[in-house]
Design an enzyme around this catalytic site. Structure first.
Site, PDB file in Angstrom:
ATOM      1  N   ASP A   1      66.290  32.491  -9.889  1.00 26.13           N
ATOM      2  CA  ASP A   1      66.867  31.389  -9.130  1.00 26.13           C
ATOM      3  C   ASP A   1      67.787  30.621 -10.091  1.00 26.13           C
ATOM      4  O   ASP A   1      68.902  31.060 -10.354  1.00 26.13           O
ATOM      5  CB  ASP A   1      65.708  30.556  -8.585  1.00 26.13           C
ATOM      6  CG  ASP A   1      66.137  29.475  -7.622  1.00 26.13           C
ATOM      7  OD1 ASP A   1      67.007  29.735  -6.787  1.00 26.13           O
ATOM      8  OD2 ASP A   1      65.588  28.358  -7.701  1.00 26.13           O
TER       9      ASP A   1
ATOM     10  N   ASP B   1      55.445  33.271  -2.817  1.00 27.41           N
ATOM     11  CA  ASP B   1      54.643  32.313  -2.060  1.00 27.41           C
ATOM     12  C   ASP B   1      55.423  31.050  -1.732  1.00 27.41           C
ATOM     13  O   ASP B   1      56.462  30.762  -2.315  1.00 27.41           O
ATOM     14  CB  ASP B   1      53.420  31.891  -2.885  1.00 27.41           C
ATOM     15  CG  ASP B   1      53.811  30.954  -4.032  1.00 27.41           C
ATOM     16  OD1 ASP B   1      54.726  31.299  -4.791  1.00 27.41           O
ATOM     17  OD2 ASP B   1      53.211  29.863  -4.140  1.00 27.41           O
TER      18      ASP B   1
HETATM   19  P1  5GP Z   1      63.989  29.851 -11.833  1.00 28.02           P
HETATM   20  O1  5GP Z   1      63.337  29.463 -13.123  1.00 28.02           O
HETATM   21  O2  5GP Z   1      64.880  31.065 -11.960  1.00 28.02           O
HETATM   22  O3  5GP Z   1      64.690  28.708 -11.167  1.00 28.02           O
HETATM   23  O4  5GP Z   1      62.847  30.169 -10.818  1.00 28.02           O
HETATM   24  C1  5GP Z   1      62.144  31.287 -10.887  1.00 28.02           C
HETATM   25  C2  5GP Z   1      60.850  31.141 -10.130  1.00 28.02           C
HETATM   26  O5  5GP Z   1      60.949  30.166  -9.056  1.00 28.02           O
HETATM   27  C3  5GP Z   1      60.525  32.436  -9.476  1.00 28.02           C
HETATM   28  O6  5GP Z   1      59.811  33.279 -10.344  1.00 28.02           O
HETATM   29  C4  5GP Z   1      59.726  31.976  -8.273  1.00 28.02           C
HETATM   30  O7  5GP Z   1      58.383  31.798  -8.657  1.00 28.02           O
HETATM   31  C5  5GP Z   1      60.325  30.662  -7.910  1.00 28.02           C
HETATM   32  N1  5GP Z   1      61.324  30.813  -6.840  1.00 28.02           N
HETATM   33  C6  5GP Z   1      62.659  30.693  -6.917  1.00 28.02           C
HETATM   34  N2  5GP Z   1      63.250  30.921  -5.747  1.00 28.02           N
HETATM   35  C7  5GP Z   1      62.257  31.227  -4.890  1.00 28.02           C
HETATM   36  C8  5GP Z   1      62.235  31.589  -3.499  1.00 28.02           C
HETATM   37  O8  5GP Z   1      63.239  31.712  -2.795  1.00 28.02           O
HETATM   38  N3  5GP Z   1      61.002  31.831  -2.982  1.00 28.02           N
HETATM   39  C9  5GP Z   1      59.853  31.741  -3.711  1.00 28.02           C
HETATM   40  N4  5GP Z   1      58.716  32.001  -3.090  1.00 28.02           N
HETATM   41  N5  5GP Z   1      59.838  31.412  -5.010  1.00 28.02           N
HETATM   42  C10 5GP Z   1      61.035  31.164  -5.590  1.00 28.02           C
END
Ligand code: 5GP
Ligand code: MG
Length: 176
Positions: free
Chosen positions: A100, A156
């Protein structure tokens, strides 16, 4: 919260793509012992399907970090669990459910650089590049998706919906 009948990615579509990713990874690591490092908890389902599509010897371990407290990232990443296996000289493939902002994976990459690995690559089932806050890119990506919150296949919302076989969009608290 009722899952609708039209997932964003059906289980069959996911299975097909996981098979393709496994074929590519198997070719790239043909002469190496691979250690899959699953990022808990979201990558549990993807990682266990991926490992079963890889031929030959594959070791598995886990890492757990948290950066997420709801539909918007909180910004901080904390390490909750680190691998128990010795990592020096290992060829590690970090397995993520979704990229993300990129903060979690980039934090984990930096942490793992301290272990004198043989190599480090990143595979993610899903990628939301429009949300990225850094230069992070995965070495292997299953699907690139729009900026929407998805659940199912291990992902989740407040610990619900991980068990869904397909990936669904969550909109205003309801599974679409
Ligand atoms: P980042 O550090 O890249 O912003 O976020 C990564 C983590 O955020 C992912 O491993 C996941 O746990 C959570 N996350 C980000 N986007 C989503 C989404 O669309 N759905 C879900 N369920 N979790 C997300
Ligand atoms: Mg996650």
């Amino acid at each position: 919260m009722q899952p609708s009948k039209t997932p964003l990615l059906t289980h069959d579509v996911i299975a097909q793509r996981v098979g393709e990713l496994a074929d590519t990874i198997a070719r790239d690591y043909a002469d190496k012992d691979l250690l899959l490092l699953l990022v808990l908890k979201g990558a549990l389902v993807f990682g266990s399907d991926l490992m079963r599509r890889l031929p030959g010897r594959v070791a598995v371990d886990f890492v757990r970090a948290r950066s997420y407290t709801g539909p918007n990232s909180s910004g901080q990443v904390r390490l909750l669990y680190t691998p128990s296996a010795p990592l020096a000289d290992r060829h590690v493939l970090l397995v993520e459910d979704i990229l993300d902002t990129g903060r979690t994976a980039s934090f984990l990459q930096q942490h793992l650089h301290g272990y004198q690995l043989g190599s480090l690559r990143l595979v993610t089932l899903l990628d939301k590049p429009s949300r990225r806050e850094n230069e992070l890119t995965a070495d292997y990506t299953g699907f690139t998706i729009d900026n929407q919150f998805v659940v199912g296949y291990g992902l989740d919302y407040e610990e619900a919906h991980r068990e869904l076989p397909a990936i669904h969009v969550l909109d205003n608290g309801a599974v679409k």
